[in-house]
Write a protein that holds these residues in place. Structure first.
Motif, PDB file in Angstrom:
ATOM      1  N   ASP A 120      21.100  56.612  24.732  1.00 23.10           N
ATOM      2  CA  ASP A 120      19.593  56.582  22.896  1.00 23.10           C
ATOM      3  C   ASP A 120      18.704  56.709  23.337  1.00 23.10           C
ATOM      4  O   ASP A 120      17.983  56.989  21.608  1.00 23.10           O
ATOM      5  N   ALA A 121      17.869  55.418  23.355  1.00 22.45           N
ATOM      6  CA  ALA A 121      16.805  55.807  24.092  1.00 22.45           C
ATOM      7  C   ALA A 121      16.412  57.033  24.417  1.00 22.45           C
ATOM      8  O   ALA A 121      14.999  56.878  23.085  1.00 22.45           O
ATOM      9  N   LEU A 174       9.716  53.488  18.554  1.00 20.99           N
ATOM     10  CA  LEU A 174      10.972  52.939  19.364  1.00 20.99           C
ATOM     11  C   LEU A 174      11.468  51.717  18.810  1.00 20.99           C
ATOM     12  O   LEU A 174      13.148  51.143  18.653  1.00 20.99           O
ATOM     13  N   ARG A 175      10.493  51.089  18.176  1.00 23.16           N
ATOM     14  CA  ARG A 175      11.058  49.479  18.237  1.00 23.16           C
ATOM     15  C   ARG A 175      11.204  49.506  17.152  1.00 23.16           C
ATOM     16  O   ARG A 175      11.842  48.803  16.876  1.00 23.16           O
ATOM     17  N   GLY A 176      11.301  50.191  15.890  1.00 24.51           N
ATOM     18  CA  GLY A 176      11.645  49.739  14.515  1.00 24.51           C
ATOM     19  C   GLY A 176      12.773  50.290  14.617  1.00 24.51           C
ATOM     20  O   GLY A 176      13.879  50.235  13.461  1.00 24.51           O
ATOM     21  N   ARG A 177      13.617  51.304  15.721  1.00 20.71           N
ATOM     22  CA  ARG A 177      15.059  51.558  15.794  1.00 20.71           C
ATOM     23  C   ARG A 177      16.062  50.066  16.625  1.00 20.71           C
ATOM     24  O   ARG A 177      16.896  50.200  17.193  1.00 20.71           O
ATOM     25  N   GLY A 178      15.112  49.024  17.463  1.00 25.03           N
ATOM     26  CA  GLY A 178      15.530  48.382  17.432  1.00 25.03           C
ATOM     27  C   GLY A 178      15.928  47.945  19.064  1.00 25.03           C
ATOM     28  O   GLY A 178      16.145  46.874  19.816  1.00 25.03           O
ATOM     29  N   TYR A 179      14.808  49.013  19.598  1.00 28.89           N
ATOM     30  CA  TYR A 179      14.244  48.866  20.913  1.00 28.89           C
ATOM     31  C   TYR A 179      13.219  47.890  21.552  1.00 28.89           C
ATOM     32  O   TYR A 179      12.380  47.696  21.127  1.00 28.89           O
ATOM     33  N   GLY A 188      10.622  54.767  31.131  1.00 22.60           N
ATOM     34  CA  GLY A 188      10.033  55.799  31.965  1.00 22.60           C
ATOM     35  C   GLY A 188       9.058  56.631  30.731  1.00 22.60           C
ATOM     36  O   GLY A 188       7.807  57.918  31.153  1.00 22.60           O
ATOM     37  N   MET A 189       9.005  56.543  29.793  1.00 19.67           N
ATOM     38  CA  MET A 189       8.348  57.280  28.431  1.00 19.67           C
ATOM     39  C   MET A 189       6.657  56.064  28.869  1.00 19.67           C
ATOM     40  O   MET A 189       6.088  56.572  27.322  1.00 19.67           O
TER      41      MET A 189
END
Length: 634
Positions: A120-121, A174-179, A188-189
Motif C-alpha cells: 500500500d505504501a 506518507l506520514r499524512g496517509r497514516g504511515y 527502502g524508500m
C-alpha cells in the motif's frame, strides 16, 4: 483485533474464484485435455510441463515436485502471504465482502499484514511520484524524457514519476496517509541519519518497479542535476518486497505478449524497455542493477512455457567490452533454457533507446530481427582474445572455443559450427571436430546429478509409483502401475473426485460398498465414504472435504487424483468414460463377490443343506445378471 474469517466465507471465496485465472498471472497454461491445463511449475525448475490445474475441482498439482493445493494456498506460496491475507486478497479480487467471527468487517489499516501494508505504501508513493512529474519543479525530468524521445503518454504508460528536490516531500506525504516511521523504514524508500529518516530519492526521475502481478515493489531513480553526488541510477535496496535477483522491470507489461509470442527480449535499462515497447517489441524487460541470473531464468521459462517446443530469448547488449562481458555471462546460463538464446548487438554500440532516437522505431525492430545465436557470439568473442596468426594462438583459441561448440544443444547444428570454427581458425575440420568431441565427453562427465532421472516418459500419466524416492505416501506401499486392478482402482477414484455428480443415488450406494485392494486407494475411498454423498454437486467442496478426511500423508495423492486429465475430448466423452470406469469397478466387485460365493458353494454339502445350496445359486445367478446389465449399460 479482528477475529477469524468465517469458514463459510472462506469456502465461498475458494468456490467463486477461478483458479486458472489466478494461476495465469504467474504461469503460462495450455490445454491438457478437457477441463485441464498444464504449464511449467512455479515451485521448481523443470524443462517439461508437469504443473496441472483443474478448475472444475479448484486445485493444482505438480507431478514433478509434488506441490499441490487450492487457489488460496497458491496465492500464499507465490505471494508469500499468510492464509488470512491470501483469502482477503482473493475476496477483494471477486468483490466479496468477508465476515469475521467477532462480527467485524476485517482488520483496519493498522492491522493488515506487513506485506500488504508495504504494498500500500508503495502504491501511494507511486501515485505521488507520478503526480509530481506534472509540477513546475519537474521541468528537468520532463526535459530528460523529451530528449530521449518520450512524450507524456509514454510517461503515463510506464508510470514514470519525479521525486522532488528536498529531504522530506515523500516522507510528509506518507506520514499524512497514516504511515509510521517504523513502517516507512521497511520500504527502502528512505535513508536514516542522525535526525531520523529522510527521502532516499530526491531530484530524480522515478520508474516504478513492479512484480509480475503488477504491484509496485520498488523504484529506480535517474540522476538529473549536476550537484547530485549520488550514482547515475539509484534503486530501492533489498527489502522484504524487493529482491533484485528476482525482479524484471517491465514484466507486468510484457508477460502476456511473452507467453503469446514465445519470445523474451532482455535489455539493459528502463529507457531501453520503454523504447522497445513503443517500437513494437512488447516482450522487452530489463534486470534491475544485476546480471540476468538463475532466478530471472525461472521467471522467463515459466512465461515462455519453456518446454522444448519453440521460443526464444534475445539479449541486447552494448557493443563495448562491458556489453560483451555481460553477453558471455548470459551464455553461461544458456543451458538452463530449452528455448533458443540469441544476442542482438548494434554495430555502433547504440542501445535501443539511442537507436530509436537516432533512426526511429523501425531501427529497434531491425536490431531485434538481426539477432544471432548466443553461442556464435560466444565463439567469436573467445577467438578475439587470441592471436590467430600464430600456431600457439590458434591452439589456445581452439581449446577455449571447442567447449562452447560442445554446449550447443541442437546436435544437428553442432557439426556445422565445428566446421565454421575450423574455417575461422584456419585449421583442419577433423582436428576441430575431435576437440569438440573431447569437450562434449568431458561435459557429460560433469552432468549434474539432477539430470540423472531424465525427463518424464512421454505419454505416461504420472502416478504414485512415479513420484520421487522420498515418497508422497511414505506410510503406504506405493501401488504397482503394472497391476491392472490397482490401475482400475486409481481411475475409479479419479472419476469419483473429479465428477462427483456421477455418484448420485444408487451409484453412490454401489460405490460406497465397493472394496479396494490397494491400501492407499482404500484409504482414499474411506475418506470419500466419510465425506458422504451430500457434496456431489460441488466438486470444489467435495475434494476439499475428502482432503480433510484422508490421512495426512495421502493428501498429495488426493490432489493428484483430482487434477490428472481424464482421457476425453468433450463432455459426451467424459460422461462415457466415467460410466465405463465405474461399471468396471462395480463389475470387479461383482466378480469378487461371485468368487467368494462360488467358494462357499464348493465347500457346501448340497444334500445336507439344500436350502442354502439353492440360495447361493440364486445369488450367483442374480450377480451374473447384474454383471451383464453393467456391461450392456457401458
Amino acid at each position: 483485533m479482528a477475529g477469524l474469517i468465517k469458514r463459510e466465507d472462506i469456502d465461498e471465496v475458494r468456490q467463486r474464484t477461478d483458479i486458472k485465472e489466478v494461476v495465469d498471472g504467474y504461469v503460462t497454461l495450455k490445454g491438457a485435455g478437457l477441463g485441464s491445463f498444464k504449464g511449467l511449475c512455479p515451485f521448481h525448475d523443470e524443462r517439461s510441463p508437469s504443473f496441472t490445474v483443474r478448475p472444475q475441482v479448484g486445485r493444482y498439482h505438480c507431478f514433478g515436485c509434488g506441490e499441490d493445493g487450492d487457489v488460496i494456498s497458491f496465492v500464499q506460496k507465490l505471494d508469500h502471504t499468510s492464509f488470512h491475507e491470501a483469502v482477503e486478497k482473493l475476496a477483494a479480487r471477486i468483490g466479496f465482502e468477508l465476515r469475521y467471527e467477532d462480527g467485524g468487517t476485517g482488520p483496519n489499516r493498522e492491522e493488515v499484514g506487513k506485506r500488504q501494508r508495504l504494498l500500500d505504501a508503495h502504491k501511494v508513493a507511486d501515485e505521488f511520484f507520478r503526480a509530481q512529474l506534472l509540477t513546475p519543479g519537474a521541468a528537468e525530468g520532463r526535459n530528460f524524457l523529451h530528449g530521449r524521445g518520450f512524450d507524456r503518454a509514454a510517461a503515463e504508460q510506464f508510470g514514470v514519476g519525479y521525486a522532488p528536490q528536498g529531504w522530506d516531500a515523500l516522507l510528509k506525504h506518507l506520514r499524512g496517509r497514516g504511515y509510521t516511521d517504523a513502517e516507512l523504514k521497511l520500504t527502502g524508500m528512505f535513508s536514516e541519519g542522525n535526525r531520523g529518516i529522510y527521502d532516499r530519492f530526491r531530484g530524480r526521475l522515478i520508474w516504478p518497479i513492479r512484480d509480475i502481478a503488477g504491484d509496485t515493489i520498488g523504484f529506480g531513480a535517474r540522476k538529473l542535476y549536476e550537484d547530485d553526488q549520488g550514482p547515475k541510477y539509484l534503486n530501492t535496496p533489498e527489502t522484504t518486497l524487493y529482491k533484485k535477483s528476482q525482479v524484471l522491470y517491465g514484466i507486468d507489461l510484457a508477460k502476456r505478449t511473452i507467453a503469446k509470442e514465445r519470445q523474451l527480449v532482455v535489455v539493459e535499462g528502463y529507457t531501453d524497455v520503454m523504447a522497445c515497447h513503443l517500437s513494437g517489441i512488447t516482450t522487452a524487460v530489463a534486470t534491475c542493477g544485476t546480471a540476468f541470473g538463475a532466478d530471472h531464468i525461472k521467471i522467463a521459462r515459466r512465461l515462455l512455457s519453456d518446454d522444448g517446443t519453440g521460443g526464444e530469448v534475445i539479449f541486447t547488449f552494448d557493443g563495448d567490452a562491458a556489453g560483451q562481458k555481460a553477453a558471455l555471462r548470459a551464455f553461461e546460463e544458456d543451458q538452463r533454457f530449452v528455448a533458443q538464446t540469441y544476442v542482438a548487438v548494434e554495430p555502433t554500440g547504440a542501445d535501443p533507446c539511442d537507436l530509436r532516437q537516432a533512426r526511429g522505431d523501425s531501427a529497434v525492430r531491425d536490431l531485434i530481427s538481426s539477432r544471432r545465436p548466443l553461442f556464435e557470439f560466444a565463439i567469436r568473442a573467445s577467438l578475439k582474445r587470441h592471436n590467430l596468426d600464430t600456431v600457439e594462438g590458434r591452439i589456445a583459441a581452439l581449446r577455449e572455443s571447442a567447449p562452447v561448440v560442445a554446449q550447443i544443444r541442437d546436435a544437428g547444428i553442432r557439426p556445422g559450427y565445428a566446421r565454421e570454427l575450423a574455417g575461422w581458425l584456419g585449421m583442419p575440420v577433423e582436428e576441430v571436430s575431435r576437440a569438440v568431441a573431447v569437450a562434449a565427453k568431458r561435459a557429460q562427465g560433469e552432468t549434474p546429478a539432477t539430470q540423472a532421472g531424465g525427463p518424464q516418459r512421454a505419454g505416461m500419466t504420472p502416478g504414485v509409483a512415479d513420484l520421487p524416492a522420498s515418497g508422497v505416501v511414505p506410510s503406504f506401499n506405493r501401488p504397482d502401475p503394472r497391476d491392472p486392478v490397482a490401475s482400475m482402482e486409481r481411475q475409479a477414484l479419479e472419476v469419483a473426485l473429479q465428477e462427483p455428480a456421477m455418484l448420485a443415488g444408487e451409484t453412490w450406494e454401489r460405490f460406497s460398498a465397493a472394496g479396494f485392494k490397494t491400501p492407499a486407494y482404500q484409504a482414499v475411498h474411506d475418506a470419500m465414504r466419510a465425506s458422504g454423498p451430500g457434496l456431489a454437486g460441488d466438486p470444489v467442496r467435495w475434494v476439499e472435504q475428502v482432503m480433510n478426511e484422508v490421512p495426512e500423508p495421502l493428501r498429495p495423492l488426493v490432489s493428484e487424483l483430482a487434477v490428472v486429465p481424464l482421457p476425453a475430448s468433450n463432455a459426451e466423452g467424459v460422461l462415457k468414460y466415467c460410466r465405463d470406469i465405474l461399471a468396471r469397478l462395480f463389475e470387479l466387485q461383482i466378480t469378487r463377490v461371485k468368487a467368494d460365493k462360488m467358494g462357499q458353494l464348493q465347500r457346501l454339502d448340497a444334500s445336507a443343506h439344500p436350502d442354502e445350496f439353492q440360495r447361493l445359486n440364486r445369488e450367483l445367478m442374480m450377480l451374473e445378471m447384474e454383471r451383464r446389465s453393467l456391461r450392456s449399460d457401458a
